[in-house]
Write a protein that holds these residues in place. Structure first.
Motif, mmCIF file in Angstrom:
data_model
loop_
_atom_site.group_PDB
_atom_site.id
_atom_site.type_symbol
_atom_site.label_atom_id
_atom_site.label_comp_id
_atom_site.label_asym_id
_atom_site.label_seq_id
_atom_site.Cartn_x
_atom_site.Cartn_y
_atom_site.Cartn_z
ATOM 1 N N SER A 64 14.951 44.921 58.936
ATOM 2 C CA SER A 64 15.821 45.368 57.890
ATOM 3 C C SER A 64 17.312 45.515 58.383
ATOM 4 O O SER A 64 17.345 46.089 59.497
ATOM 5 C CB SER A 64 15.089 46.614 57.348
ATOM 6 O OG SER A 64 16.105 47.182 56.571
ATOM 7 N N LYS A 82 19.673 47.575 57.391
ATOM 8 C CA LYS A 82 20.268 48.447 56.992
ATOM 9 C C LYS A 82 21.612 48.854 57.799
ATOM 10 O O LYS A 82 22.562 49.300 57.273
ATOM 11 C CB LYS A 82 19.217 49.788 57.008
ATOM 12 C CG LYS A 82 18.329 49.832 55.665
ATOM 13 C CD LYS A 82 17.727 50.948 55.740
ATOM 14 C CE LYS A 82 16.652 51.024 56.796
ATOM 15 N NZ LYS A 82 15.582 52.272 56.617
ATOM 16 N N SER A 83 21.498 48.545 58.978
ATOM 17 C CA SER A 83 22.704 48.827 60.051
ATOM 18 C C SER A 83 23.757 48.131 59.699
ATOM 19 O O SER A 83 24.963 48.180 60.150
ATOM 20 C CB SER A 83 22.120 48.719 61.290
ATOM 21 O OG SER A 83 21.866 47.461 61.764
ATOM 22 N N GLN A 112 22.478 43.091 53.089
ATOM 23 C CA GLN A 112 21.423 43.482 53.103
ATOM 24 C C GLN A 112 20.077 42.317 52.931
ATOM 25 O O GLN A 112 20.315 41.639 52.060
ATOM 26 C CB GLN A 112 21.065 44.623 51.878
ATOM 27 C CG GLN A 112 21.831 45.739 51.923
ATOM 28 C CD GLN A 112 21.521 46.647 50.912
ATOM 29 O OE1 GLN A 112 20.792 46.666 50.110
ATOM 30 N NE2 GLN A 112 22.719 47.528 50.593
ATOM 31 N N ASP A 143 11.513 45.704 43.669
ATOM 32 C CA ASP A 143 11.312 47.015 44.137
ATOM 33 C C ASP A 143 10.528 47.097 45.420
ATOM 34 O O ASP A 143 10.552 48.089 46.480
ATOM 35 C CB ASP A 143 10.522 48.199 43.173
ATOM 36 C CG ASP A 143 9.226 47.596 42.884
ATOM 37 O OD1 ASP A 143 8.854 46.264 42.614
ATOM 38 O OD2 ASP A 143 8.370 48.521 42.087
ATOM 39 N N GLU A 169 12.570 45.978 48.318
ATOM 40 C CA GLU A 169 13.531 47.350 48.532
ATOM 41 C C GLU A 169 12.722 48.491 49.468
ATOM 42 O O GLU A 169 13.398 49.145 50.292
ATOM 43 C CB GLU A 169 14.143 48.146 47.216
ATOM 44 C CG GLU A 169 15.164 47.226 46.276
ATOM 45 C CD GLU A 169 16.394 47.328 46.920
ATOM 46 O OE1 GLU A 169 16.679 48.127 47.899
ATOM 47 O OE2 GLU A 169 17.298 46.785 46.415
ATOM 48 N N ALA A 170 11.489 48.849 49.170
ATOM 49 C CA ALA A 170 10.694 49.707 49.880
ATOM 50 C C ALA A 170 10.582 48.935 51.361
ATOM 51 O O ALA A 170 10.576 49.968 52.323
ATOM 52 C CB ALA A 170 9.386 49.833 49.283
ATOM 53 N N PHE A 196 12.834 47.209 52.890
ATOM 54 C CA PHE A 196 14.398 47.474 53.434
ATOM 55 C C PHE A 196 14.342 48.844 53.877
ATOM 56 O O PHE A 196 15.147 49.023 54.766
ATOM 57 C CB PHE A 196 15.267 46.873 52.538
ATOM 58 C CG PHE A 196 16.541 46.942 52.731
ATOM 59 C CD1 PHE A 196 17.261 46.179 53.672
ATOM 60 C CD2 PHE A 196 17.285 48.220 52.301
ATOM 61 C CE1 PHE A 196 18.634 46.299 53.882
ATOM 62 C CE2 PHE A 196 18.634 48.204 52.909
ATOM 63 C CZ PHE A 196 19.322 47.520 53.600
ATOM 64 N N ASN A 197 13.767 49.859 53.085
ATOM 65 C CA ASN A 197 14.141 51.209 53.344
ATOM 66 C C ASN A 197 12.974 51.610 54.520
ATOM 67 O O ASN A 197 12.978 52.872 54.408
ATOM 68 C CB ASN A 197 14.050 51.973 52.279
ATOM 69 C CG ASN A 197 15.311 51.790 51.410
ATOM 70 O OD1 ASN A 197 16.532 51.767 51.974
ATOM 71 N ND2 ASN A 197 15.288 51.256 50.090
ATOM 72 N N GLN A 207 17.248 47.285 64.058
ATOM 73 C CA GLN A 207 16.735 46.580 62.753
ATOM 74 C C GLN A 207 15.397 46.228 62.762
ATOM 75 O O GLN A 207 14.855 45.848 61.761
ATOM 76 C CB GLN A 207 17.808 45.502 62.547
ATOM 77 C CG GLN A 207 18.971 45.554 62.564
ATOM 78 C CD GLN A 207 19.824 44.289 62.147
ATOM 79 O OE1 GLN A 207 19.251 43.335 62.416
ATOM 80 N NE2 GLN A 207 20.865 44.243 62.056
#
Length: 231
Positions: free
Chosen positions: A90, A92-93, A99, A180, A183-184, A186-187, A202
């Motif tokens: 992921s 996020k950084s 993304q 969604d 997204e989950a 990714f998080n 990552q």
């Protein structure tokens, strides 16, 4: 005398005009136009459901625009070799503008089929928009199993992006359901130490497993999508 009278009557009958309606056919009835039946374009693109630990993501493949990359993905699906692949990365950084999550074979390399030729976006007419399904690679022509799901527009991944490498990453489909879930993923929690180089910070821990990957019918409400560039 009688002969003259009969001749006069005959001459009068010949000179009397006959009403036109007595000799003309009625005008033809105008044809009734057939009802116009709209041509419905049948969506023949394949759809694949990726059932993961966190839920199911459905992707649509652009088999006509990116036939090589799509066929490679479907080869893993149809052989059931994608079962057990992992979402392991992921970004996020990298911040909100870049993304994505990355998945692929993180186990037995013998499951890999041979690498495939690269299909640049300037040739396919596709683009790396939010929701795009793109092929991961190190160098053009070395892609095997790994793919990205984009959670933001990353137009720098397009082969004709200003300042890019001129090759980019091959788009071959997009998310049509389960954004969604992406997204989950990714998080999901990140390991502070796993990975090398840019991958440090990552790596998802624990990794999210693709339990099954199967073809499914086209959803009735499948969105038009964004990957096909506007003319």
């Amino acid at each position: 005398m009688l002969t003259l009278l009969l001749s006069a009557l005959a001459l009068a009958a010949q000179s009397t005009p006959v009403p036109p309606q007595a000799t003309q056919l009625p005008p033809p009835v105008p044809p009734v136009p057939a009802p116009v039946t709209p041509v419905l374009e049948v969506d023949t693109r394949p759809y694949v459901a990726l059932a993961t630990d966190l839920g199911t993501i459905v992707v649509r493949l652009e088999t006509k625009r990116a036939p090589i990359t799509s066929a490679n993905f479907l080869r893993y699906v149809d052989a059931k070799r994608m079962d057990g692949f992992k979402f392991y990365r992921s970004t996020k950084s990298w911040g909100p503008a870049n993304q994505l999550v990355q998945a692929g074979n993180r186990g037995d390399a013998r499951k890999n089929f041979p690498p495939i030729a690269h299909e640049p976006t300037k040739a396919t007419g596709l683009t790396n928009c939010k929701g795009a399904l793109s092929m991961a690679r190190l160098n053009p022509g070395d892609a095997t199993t790994d793919f990205f799901l984009l959670l933001s527009d990353i137009k720098g991944f397009d082969s004709d992006a200003p300042g890019g490498d001129g090759v980019g990453f091959a788009v071959f489909g997009e998310i049509v359901a389960g954004a969604d879930i992406a997204e989950a993923i990714f998080n999901a929690p990140i390991s502070p130490t796993a990975g090398e180089g840019v991958m440090v910070g990552q790596m998802i821990e624990p990794q999210v497993t693709i339990k099954t990957a199967r073809r499914v019918p086209a959803p009735a409400d499948a969105p038009k999508g964004c990957v096909v560039k506007a003319p």
